[in-house]
Design an enzyme around this catalytic site. Structure first.
Site, PDB file in Angstrom:
ATOM      1  N   ASP A   1       0.903  -1.271  -0.254  1.00 48.24           N
ATOM      2  CA  ASP A   1       0.005  -0.035   0.141  1.00 48.24           C
ATOM      3  C   ASP A   1       0.758   1.217   0.008  1.00 48.24           C
ATOM      4  O   ASP A   1       0.664   2.021   0.784  1.00 48.24           O
ATOM      5  CB  ASP A   1      -0.924   0.085   1.378  1.00 48.24           C
ATOM      6  CG  ASP A   1      -1.705  -1.198   1.389  1.00 48.24           C
ATOM      7  OD1 ASP A   1      -2.220  -1.842   0.476  1.00 48.24           O
ATOM      8  OD2 ASP A   1      -1.894  -1.660   2.610  1.00 48.24           O
TER       9      ASP A   1
ATOM     10  N   GLU B   1     -11.632  -0.254  -3.366  1.00 48.36           N
ATOM     11  CA  GLU B   1     -10.819   0.401  -2.126  1.00 48.36           C
ATOM     12  C   GLU B   1      -9.589   1.225  -2.745  1.00 48.36           C
ATOM     13  O   GLU B   1      -9.462   1.199  -4.024  1.00 48.36           O
ATOM     14  CB  GLU B   1     -10.226  -0.703  -1.313  1.00 48.36           C
ATOM     15  CG  GLU B   1      -9.279  -1.475  -1.830  1.00 48.36           C
ATOM     16  CD  GLU B   1      -8.973  -2.812  -0.678  1.00 48.36           C
ATOM     17  OE1 GLU B   1      -9.552  -3.079   0.234  1.00 48.36           O
ATOM     18  OE2 GLU B   1      -8.076  -3.515  -0.972  1.00 48.36           O
TER      19      GLU B   1
HETATM   20  O1  FUB Z   1      -2.947  -3.501   3.416  1.00 51.43           O
HETATM   21  C1  FUB Z   1      -4.325  -3.819   4.144  1.00 51.43           C
HETATM   22  C2  FUB Z   1      -5.225  -3.813   2.955  1.00 51.43           C
HETATM   23  O2  FUB Z   1      -5.181  -4.360   1.654  1.00 51.43           O
HETATM   24  C3  FUB Z   1      -5.309  -2.146   2.350  1.00 51.43           C
HETATM   25  O3  FUB Z   1      -5.930  -1.140   3.273  1.00 51.43           O
HETATM   26  C4  FUB Z   1      -5.878  -2.437   1.276  1.00 51.43           C
HETATM   27  O4  FUB Z   1      -5.947  -1.249   0.260  1.00 51.43           O
HETATM   28  C5  FUB Z   1      -5.592  -3.686   0.571  1.00 51.43           C
HETATM   29  O5  FUB Z   1      -4.150  -3.462   0.033  1.00 51.43           O
END
Ligand code: FUB
Length: 446
Positions: A30, A200
């Protein structure tokens, strides 16, 4: 002469490529990238904790920075779940963060649940500092946001200085204005209209007067990154499709940033750990290109990464060396002779969990503070060690294969905290893998 020039350019070429993933000593995901006024590019990723257990063990953040896109500095841990007073008592779940700068303060935004029922209790916490990558103080969280599956904060500051906050999860993405204090929403959050298949990882940037919103979609098994554009930072948005395909990882998350005249795409994959599920991810960077009409071209995901930006700055000093022969060993570990090792000695058999090597009298300088520990190592296969500094467990470090048990070309690094003076100890413990350590070196950062 020509031969000399071509040899020289070959040498420059070989030394000036980043290699993906560009952070290898620990697992990261991320990546949110920003360029700050000191001229460095900073990446604020989340940290996948080894051994893998979904995304629930993620309990801390490290920051990384560079001045040339090739040499990366681990700035150290900036926040731990244990410091978040309102956070869930079980810890973990420090997911995709972002950072913004306004009026002399850096604001670090991180999603973290406040309750045991983690997916219904998400908050967006804010920690602040006067520095980009250290001394962050955790505060509260942004009031009035939805706790239900709403994660992945990102902040975009427009050319007129106005700040916008975005977040989202499931199928909902929202954005809103931030007040000047950067910790409160000005008015109501609104749905980002026009996005197709949003999952997301919202990220907003501006180029040539056009606002771009990038995000992860719901492609089964391996999410992809899509983008949309608008003439306003809060939409409505026009969807344009996928610009970063599958990365071999079930999640996808990225950021786009311009640095020293080039555009870059930061993202993560799972190529280093090679685990199917379980999330031991690693951050990568490749160049991003636009067509004349502003469309984003499909990103080519490379193993070679990006080229170095030539800087006039001198390379980081090698630090203070602590040689194998000065270390105490136990649990079957021993000091061996080897012509390829610096000083002719190295630590062998750092294999089992009771095997260890300890360097004492490590100098933390007059003030103490952040210091990068470098482990110079060799190994025929991918190995790991556990790092303890002054008794603090800094978790597992990846010691990548150097192709041969005594080719000491490997270097794993992590930035930790040292005390002032020479009372520090660095202890490496075996993790059921065959690694040899030549020496440990220490660079003081503060
Ligand atoms: O790394 C945890 C979660 O997985 C992130 O918040 C999302 O975007 C996904 O990458």
């Amino acid at each position: 002469m020509m031969r000399l020039i071509s040899l020289l350019s070959l040498f420059i070429c070989q030394c000036s490529i980043a290699q993906n993933p560009f952070i290898k000593s620990i697992y990261t995901a991320d990546p949110s990238a920003h360029v700050w006024s000191d001229g460095r590019l900073y990446v604020y990723p989340s940290h996948d904790i080894d051994p893998a257990r979904g995304c629930d063990l993620m309990d801390r953040y490290h920051v990384f920075s560079t001045a040339d896109m090739v040499n990366w500095r681990d700035e150290g841990e900036i926040l731990n779940a244990s410091q978040v007073s309102w956070g869930r008592k079980e810890g973990g779940f420090m997911w995709a963060p972002d950072c913004a700068y306004k009026n002399g303060t850096y604001y670090f935004y991180f999603p973290h649940p406040s309750g045991t029922e983690w997916n219904k209790t998400w908050k967006i916490g804010v920690a602040t500092s006067k520095k980009p990558a250290s001394d962050f103080t955790p505060g509260g969280f942004i009031e009035g946001l939805s706790g239900n599956a709403m994660i992945d904060p990102s902040v975009f500051i427009d050319t007129d200085g106005k700040a916008y906050f975005y977040y989202g999860g499931g199928s909902k993405c929202q954005g809103g204005r931030l007040k000047d204090n950067m910790t409160e929403i000005d008015g109501a959050m609104q749905n980002m209209e026009g996005l197709v298949d949003f999952h997301e990882a919202a990220w907003v940037f501006k180029r040539k007067g056009v606002y771009y919103l990038t995000y992860a979609d719901n492609t089964p098994g391996q999410n992809q990154l899509r983008y949309a554009t608008s003439s306003s930072p809060l939409g409505p948005w026009t969807h344009h499709g996928v610009f970063l395909g599958k990365t071999g990882c079930d999640t996808n998350h990225g950021s786009v940033v311009e640095y020293k005249g080039k555009w870059y795409m930061f993202y993560h994959n799972q190529s280093l750990s090679n685990t199917g599920k379980g999330n031991l991810r690693s951050i990568c960077v490749d160049e991003l290109h636009f067509d004349a009409d502003g469309s984003i071209q499909l990103v080519e995901q490379t193993k070679t990464g990006v080229s170095a930006i030539i800087t006039k700055k001198a390379a980081a000093p090698n630090g203070t060396k602590y040689e194998a022969e000065s270390a105490a060993t136990g649990g079957g570990t021993s000091i061996a002779n080897g012509a390829t090792a610096s000083g002719g000695k190295y630590i062998s058999n750092l294999k089992t969990p009771d095997a260890y090597v300890e360097f004492a009298n490590v100098n933390g300088g007059k003030k103490g503070g952040r210091a990068t520990i470098n482990i110079q190592h060799a190994g025929a296969a991918y190995g790991r060690v556990k790092l303890f500094v002054n008794g603090v467990d800094y978790s597992l470090l990846n010691l990548l294969s150097t192709g041969n048990a005594t080719a000491f070309t490997g270097r794993a690094s992590l930035t930790v905290k040292l005390n002032a003076g020479k009372s520090n100890t660095i202890r490496l413990v075996g993790v059921n893998s065959d690694v040899q350590v030549d020496y440990v070196s220490v660079n003081l950062l503060d």
